[in-house]
Write an enzyme that holds these catalytic residues in place. Structure first.
Site: not given
Length: 379
Positions: A367, A126, A363, A365
């Protein structure tokens, strides 16, 4: 499908539960309240083999099947989400990527010292502007002679500033999108590796969450993990495993919240009898127990598929999606059952309430899980 525990799994569950109740739970409040990192328990877990659950004995690990792994994670997550997340990120992501994608020389060089609890492994995907859309990362790696020079920054890296080894994803071919991303091993103390401020978080306060800054950070060419351009593909495979593991931690937290509710409701009296005798309380607790059972079976199904070598990506995403959102509901209900006391630090459910939200984000979302599932369904 039979999910009956084997004798080995029963022994593991009992061992981890005993350790968690005796060593982890008594420190859980201090870990949260003081943002205290429990190195003493990390070292003890190393001695028990819990910091090398994804690596075979030939490299110093205690490799267990995925089913056993999620059983162990649930027991840790039941008492301290921060410790559970540290253990999971180390085993699944940091150590897991080196073992699954690294070559024999890398495995033998780095893994033994990471599995005894004396050092941690971190995993850096990230970035400040590349979260769910990880392929849009801006960190670059340019080869200069026998070195790769890394430049960029990483965000929200679990154990980043305290890890001995970090697996860093960076773009080696800017024009190839996801296929232009490679993975590199960066050791603590490497010139050019710097740390930004630690995140001050609502929950998971006992985990170290770091920003990493790479400024002309030079690593040897032999520190590339796998083939050039295969880093992102490897990362996605690792995340599939991580989603099952995160789901197990979510089930653990929810179970911990349920246990606290049952005990409290039996002791707390209102209008002359324990609140556990009131239907309104009973139904909240029953709904919690039912959803936890369903989520646990989903986790076991994903783990079982992985152990059989069958495709499990969709089932892992389903388990992660359902378990994480279920755990949020469980934490909310746990606070409600405790009433005003549920908002105080005297009771663990207050900590569970703050910790639980990470599971719907970390790890991948909720969504993103829905996107993965939709794709698998051909939508």
């Amino acid at each position: 499908m039979d999910f009956t525990y084997t004798e080995e799994q029963k022994m593991l569950k009992n061992m981890v539960r005993e350790f968690a109740q005796k060593e982890i739970k008594p420190l859980a409040h201090k870990v949260d309240d003081e943002e205290y990192f429990p190195w003493e328990n990390i070292r003890k877990m190393g001695a028990l083999g819990l910091m090398g659950m994804t690596v075979p004995a030939e490299y110093g690990g205690s490799r267990i099947d995925t089913m056993s792994y999620v059983i162990a994670l649930e027991e840790i997550g039941k008492v301290c989400a921060s410790t559970g997340l540290t253990v999971e990120a180390h085993n699944t992501l940091g150590v897991g990527h080196i073992y699954e994608r690294g070559n024999e020389e890398q495995r033998r060089k780095y893994l033994p010292d990471l599995l005894n609890g004396k050092g941690l492994a971190a995993w850096a995907l990230t970035e400040p502007n590349a979260g769910s859309d990880a392929a849009s990362m801006q960190t670059t790696a340019v080869q200069e002679g026998d070195e790769w020079v890394l430049n960029g920054s990483k965000q929200f890296i679990t154990s980043g500033s305290i890890a001995e080894v970090i697996t860093v994803m960076a773009k080696t071919d800017k024009d190839k999108g996801a296929k232009g991303i490679s993975a590199f091993i960066v050791e603590k103390g490497t010139p050019g590796l710097k740390y930004g401020g630690e995140e001050i978080k609502m929950g998971m306060r006992g985990t170290v969450t770091s920003q990493l800054v790479l400024e002309d950070c030079r690593v040897p060419v032999e520190n590339m993990i796998g083939e050039r351009g295969m880093g992102f593909i490897g990362a996605m495979d690792i995340l599939d495993r991580g989603r099952t593991a995160i789901a197990a931690l979510a089930v653990g937290l929810a179970q911990g919240a349920l246990d606290e509710c049952i005990e409290y409701s039996r002791q707390r009296e209102q209008f002359g009898r324990p609140i556990s005798k009131y239907q309104g309380i009973q139904w909240m607790i029953v709904d919690m127990a039912t959803e936890i059972h369903a989520a646990r079976l989903m986790v076991y199904n994903a783990a079982n598929l992985e152990d059989q070598g069958k495709p499990f990506s969709m089932e892992a995403s389903m388990a992660k999606l359902y378990a994480s959102e279920m755990a949020v509901r469980a934490a909310v209900n746990a606070v409600q059952v405790h009433g005003g006391y549920g908002l105080t630090k005297e009771y663990a459910v207050e900590r569970f309430f703050r910790d639980v939200k990470l599971y719907t984000i970390g790890e991948g979302t909720s969504e993103v899980q829905r996107m993965v599932i939709a794709k698998r369904l051909g939508l």
